[in-house]
Design an enzyme around this catalytic site. Structure first.
Site, mmCIF file in Angstrom:
data_model
loop_
_atom_site.group_PDB
_atom_site.id
_atom_site.type_symbol
_atom_site.label_atom_id
_atom_site.label_comp_id
_atom_site.label_asym_id
_atom_site.label_seq_id
_atom_site.Cartn_x
_atom_site.Cartn_y
_atom_site.Cartn_z
ATOM 1 C CB CYS A 119 -2.241 19.276 17.609
ATOM 2 S SG CYS A 119 -1.856 20.724 16.626
ATOM 3 C CG HIS A 267 -6.218 19.933 18.602
ATOM 4 N ND1 HIS A 267 -5.480 20.777 19.401
ATOM 5 C CD2 HIS A 267 -5.869 20.217 17.312
ATOM 6 C CE1 HIS A 267 -4.706 21.519 18.622
ATOM 7 N NE2 HIS A 267 -4.930 21.211 17.359
ATOM 8 C CG ASN A 297 -4.336 25.072 16.891
ATOM 9 O OD1 ASN A 297 -3.790 24.593 17.891
ATOM 10 N ND2 ASN A 297 -4.414 24.433 15.751
HETATM 11 C C1 LIG Z 1 -6.980 26.912 7.185
HETATM 12 C C2 LIG Z 1 -8.450 26.826 6.835
HETATM 13 C C3 LIG Z 1 -9.243 27.657 7.803
HETATM 14 C C4 LIG Z 1 -8.632 27.392 5.450
HETATM 15 O O1 LIG Z 1 -9.965 27.252 5.082
HETATM 16 P P1 LIG Z 1 -10.343 26.727 3.623
HETATM 17 O O2 LIG Z 1 -11.789 26.782 3.529
HETATM 18 O O3 LIG Z 1 -9.667 25.406 3.466
HETATM 19 O O4 LIG Z 1 -9.707 27.838 2.739
HETATM 20 P P2 LIG Z 1 -8.683 27.717 1.538
HETATM 21 O O5 LIG Z 1 -7.299 27.430 2.047
HETATM 22 O O6 LIG Z 1 -9.246 26.805 0.483
HETATM 23 O O7 LIG Z 1 -8.747 29.170 1.020
HETATM 24 C C5 LIG Z 1 -9.961 29.712 0.496
HETATM 25 C C6 LIG Z 1 -9.672 31.126 0.071
HETATM 26 O O8 LIG Z 1 -9.457 31.921 1.248
HETATM 27 C C7 LIG Z 1 -8.215 32.581 1.148
HETATM 28 N N1 LIG Z 1 -7.648 32.712 2.471
HETATM 29 C C8 LIG Z 1 -6.822 31.853 3.148
HETATM 30 N N2 LIG Z 1 -6.551 32.342 4.347
HETATM 31 C C9 LIG Z 1 -7.194 33.525 4.456
HETATM 32 C C10 LIG Z 1 -7.320 34.480 5.468
HETATM 33 N N3 LIG Z 1 -6.710 34.352 6.651
HETATM 34 N N4 LIG Z 1 -8.095 35.568 5.230
HETATM 35 C C11 LIG Z 1 -8.740 35.728 4.073
HETATM 36 N N5 LIG Z 1 -8.673 34.852 3.076
HETATM 37 C C12 LIG Z 1 -7.911 33.755 3.265
HETATM 38 C C13 LIG Z 1 -7.370 31.732 0.223
HETATM 39 O O9 LIG Z 1 -6.364 32.496 -0.389
HETATM 40 C C14 LIG Z 1 -8.400 31.270 -0.772
HETATM 41 O O10 LIG Z 1 -8.626 32.259 -1.703
HETATM 42 P P3 LIG Z 1 -8.967 31.900 -3.249
HETATM 43 O O11 LIG Z 1 -10.247 31.146 -3.196
HETATM 44 O O12 LIG Z 1 -9.067 33.228 -3.876
HETATM 45 O O13 LIG Z 1 -7.822 31.078 -3.727
HETATM 46 C C15 LIG Z 1 -8.951 25.374 6.861
HETATM 47 O O14 LIG Z 1 -8.389 24.640 5.789
HETATM 48 C C16 LIG Z 1 -8.654 24.678 8.127
HETATM 49 O O15 LIG Z 1 -9.068 25.098 9.181
HETATM 50 N N6 LIG Z 1 -7.944 23.556 8.084
HETATM 51 C C17 LIG Z 1 -7.558 22.836 9.243
HETATM 52 C C18 LIG Z 1 -6.494 23.601 9.939
HETATM 53 C C19 LIG Z 1 -6.066 22.933 11.178
HETATM 54 O O16 LIG Z 1 -6.775 22.195 11.776
HETATM 55 N N7 LIG Z 1 -4.839 23.235 11.566
HETATM 56 C C20 LIG Z 1 -4.279 22.829 12.770
HETATM 57 C C21 LIG Z 1 -3.906 21.444 12.789
HETATM 58 S S1 LIG Z 1 -3.453 21.041 14.346
#
Ligand SMILES: CC(C)(COP(=O)(O)OP(=O)(O)OC[C@H]1O[C@@H](n2cnc3c(N)ncnc32)[C@H](O)[C@@H]1OP(=O)(O)O)[C@@H](O)C(=O)NCCC(=O)NCCS
Length: 340
Positions: A119, A267, A297
């Protein structure tokens, strides 16, 4: 930069972008990923993204963005004397996409570098280009950030936390020499960082030399080692900490204040990351240009693609002071202050 001084530097002379015409709405992902439109919008801000058609490769996206950047700069392909491609999803593992792009542009033996800084790739490439220009090595550098992420995503519910986020696209810039002064077009500062302690928190492990006697085996495929893996929460907390820090560092080095910046191109990893940074730093939301809602992204492409999108929509104008700030795999992060 002291306004009384003028010195040799580089500028973005043209900007271009391209996204594939295949629009993938959240509703399409609901059918394969055990996800919902509401979850994706609430957690990421993404409503739709672009994914390539099967026959399209990263270099194809690069080519489209490059030609638009050349047109924007009023230049011909044959004027380019160096190519830098930032991608983590190359046409081939080796030699990547840069030589393929060079061939498609018809550029003889012009050198074509490739960097894999995910990224932050565009900003790492921008620092390389700036250094090459200042050293007198090249005069008209084509810098491209491009990805075909849709081909490294696990399209089953196992990959849903990653696959709803990532997308395909390209952004390109033409970097040329300039004499820098406070009101001129040019790059005033660029700061980049890496912390390899977190290398495995956002990675595509295979093909690779770290996990066994072979770079890719049937077992690795079964285990999904060839897919993009992400510790989302860790990425989130580091992004909202490191991006403001490096933004401040680059502003300080450029001797501009945050309030003087006309447009912030962050980003596009997650709308919530950008909203948190904007709120924490009290940046008016109208100054932050987001494309994640429609493009997802696109990793190394997000910043130049956002600039192109803003330019096309009239939101970015020549003479605007810009802050470009990234965070991603490595972990790597960076920020640049420039006048467009
Ligand atoms: C990926 C992201 C959106 C996930 O959000 P989060 O709030 O951290 O969610 P979690 O991973 O804790 O998951 C929460 C719940 O949602 C669920 N979940 C994950 N992805 C899911 C999806 N696409 N649809 C539905 N549910 C989903 C998980 O299984 C979890 O369920 P549980 O509570 O029953 O265990 C978030 O962490 C994020 O955006 N991080 C940064 C990512 C990023 O910047 N990436 C690029 C870097 S360049």
């Amino acid at each position: 930069m002291n306004s009384s001084l003028s010195k040799n530097g580089s500028q973005i002379a043209g900007i271009g972008g391209y996204v594939p015409d295949r629009v993938v709405k959240n509703a399409e992902l609901e059918k394969i990923l055990d996800t919902t439109h509401d979850w994706i919008v609430q957690r990421t801000g993404i409503e739709e993204r672009r994914w390539v058609h099967p026959e399209q490769a990263t270099s194809d996206l690069c080519l489209m963005a490059a030609d638009r950047a050349l047109k924007n700069a009023g230049m011909d392909r044959l004027e380019i004397d160096c190519i830098i491609v930032a991608t983590s999803t190359p046409d081939f593992d080796v030699p990547g996409s840069a030589p393929i792009l060079q061939k498609k542009l018809g550029l003889g033996s012009v050198p074509a570098f490739e960097i894999r800084q995910a990224c932050s790739g565009f900003l790492y490439g921008l620092q390389m280009a700036d250094s090459f220009i200042k050293a007198g090595a090249y005069k008209k550098i084509l810098l491209v950030g491009a990805e075909v992420q849709s081909k490294v995503l696990d399209m089953t519910p196992n990959g849903r936390n990653v696959s709803v986020i990532f997308a395909d696209g390209a952004g390109a810039a033409i970097i040329t020499p300039t004499i820098l002064s406070k009101n001129s077009s040019g790059l005033f500062s660029i700061k980049i960082h890496t912390d390899g302690n977190f290398a495995q928190e956002l990675s595509i492990p295979s093909p690779g030399s770290a996990i066994g006697p072979e770079r890719l085996t049937a077992t690795m495929l079964t285990e999904g080692k060839h897919f993009l893996h992400m510790n989302g929460k860790l990425v989130f907390t580091h992004a909202v900490t490191k991006m403001p820090q490096v933004l401040a560092e680059s502003l300080n080095a450029a001797e501009f204040t945050q309030d003087q910046v006309d447009r912030f191109f962050f980003h596009q990893a997650n709308m919530r990351i950008n909203e948190k940074i904007g709120n924490d730093l009290k940046i008016p939301s109208s100054k932050i240009y987001n494309t994640i809602q429609k493009y997802g992204n696109t990793t190394a492409a997000t910043i130049p693609l956002g600039m192109w999108d803003a330019f096309e929509s009239g939101s970015l104008k020549k003479g605007d002071l810009l802050a470009l700030t990234s965070f991603g795999a490595g972990f790597s992060w960076g920020s640049a202050i420039l006048r467009f």
